[in-house]
Write a protein that holds these residues in place. Structure first.
Motif, short mmCIF file in Angstrom:
data_model
loop_
_atom_site.label_atom_id
_atom_site.label_comp_id
_atom_site.label_asym_id
_atom_site.label_seq_id
_atom_site.Cartn_x
_atom_site.Cartn_y
_atom_site.Cartn_z
N LEU A 10 0.85 -1.19 0.00
CA LEU A 10 0.00 0.00 0.00
C LEU A 10 0.88 1.24 0.00
O LEU A 10 1.86 1.30 0.75
CB LEU A 10 -0.88 0.01 1.25
N VAL A 11 0.56 2.22 -0.81
CA VAL A 11 1.30 3.48 -0.85
C VAL A 11 0.30 4.61 -0.65
O VAL A 11 -0.68 4.73 -1.39
CB VAL A 11 2.05 3.66 -2.19
N THR A 25 5.78 4.72 -6.11
CA THR A 25 5.15 3.61 -6.80
C THR A 25 5.97 3.17 -8.00
O THR A 25 6.21 1.97 -8.20
CB THR A 25 3.72 4.00 -7.24
N ARG A 26 6.42 4.12 -8.78
CA ARG A 26 7.22 3.80 -9.97
C ARG A 26 8.52 3.11 -9.59
O ARG A 26 8.89 2.07 -10.16
CB ARG A 26 7.51 5.07 -10.77
N LEU A 27 9.23 3.65 -8.59
CA LEU A 27 10.51 3.08 -8.18
C LEU A 27 10.34 1.69 -7.57
O LEU A 27 11.13 0.78 -7.85
CB LEU A 27 11.21 4.01 -7.19
N VAL A 37 1.48 -6.72 -5.64
CA VAL A 37 0.81 -5.70 -6.41
C VAL A 37 0.85 -4.43 -5.56
O VAL A 37 0.83 -4.51 -4.32
CB VAL A 37 -0.65 -6.10 -6.76
N ILE A 38 0.96 -3.28 -6.19
CA ILE A 38 0.96 -2.01 -5.47
C ILE A 38 -0.45 -1.44 -5.52
O ILE A 38 -1.07 -1.40 -6.60
CB ILE A 38 1.96 -1.01 -6.07
N ARG A 39 -0.94 -1.03 -4.37
CA ARG A 39 -2.28 -0.44 -4.29
C ARG A 39 -2.19 0.96 -3.70
O ARG A 39 -1.83 1.11 -2.53
CB ARG A 39 -3.18 -1.32 -3.43
N GLU A 72 17.79 4.77 0.52
CA GLU A 72 18.07 3.71 1.50
C GLU A 72 16.76 3.14 2.04
O GLU A 72 16.63 1.92 2.21
CB GLU A 72 18.92 4.26 2.65
N ASP A 73 15.78 4.01 2.29
CA ASP A 73 14.46 3.54 2.74
C ASP A 73 13.82 2.65 1.69
O ASP A 73 13.24 1.61 2.01
CB ASP A 73 13.53 4.72 3.03
N LEU A 74 13.90 3.06 0.43
CA LEU A 74 13.30 2.26 -0.65
C LEU A 74 13.96 0.90 -0.76
O LEU A 74 13.28 -0.12 -0.94
CB LEU A 74 13.38 3.01 -1.98
#
Length: 118
Positions: A10-11, A25-27, A37-39, A72-74
């Motif tokens: 979830l973002v 979301t893209r990264l 899946v990204i929601r 770093e977080d990503l």
């Protein structure tokens, strides 16, 4: 190991952090493990800690992380995604999660207990 899309990242789209929800979301979509899946979610009530992201999957603990802003977080989110996917119940200890997420865990909630399940 599960290969269908039963894990959800979830973002928050309301957060106004260092990176926009669209950028996150893209990264993240470029490197998420198989099965995710990204929601986009309008708000996850982590407004004091932009940007917030969450993890959900059937039968697994749920997580909310905040202050996701750096590369770093990503990287840590992607590392945790793989850890979460491979963990049968999703339950991880803070010391087992990627170090960059150690102070960014806003909540860990237990899985939903189905009626009649032991």
């Amino acid at each position: 190991m599960t290969t269908n899309l039963d894990h959800i990242l979830l973002v928050c789209t309301s957060c106004r952090g260092a990176k926009s929800a669209e950028t996150l979301t893209r990264l993240l979509a470029q490197s998420l493990p198989e099965g995710f899946v990204i929601r986009p979610v309008q708000c996850m009530a982590g407004c004091d800690y932009p940007t917030t992201i969450g993890f959900q999957a059937p039968g697994k603990a749920q997580y909310l992380f905040g202050s996701i802003s750096t590369d770093e977080d990503l990287d840590a989110v992607l590392e945790f995604a793989d850890q979460y996917r491979c963990c049968p119940d999703g339950w991880t200890n803070a010391t087992d999660r990627p170090r960059a997420l150690f102070t960014k865990t806003l909540s860990r909630m237990p899985w939903i207990q189905q009626e009649g399940a032991a």
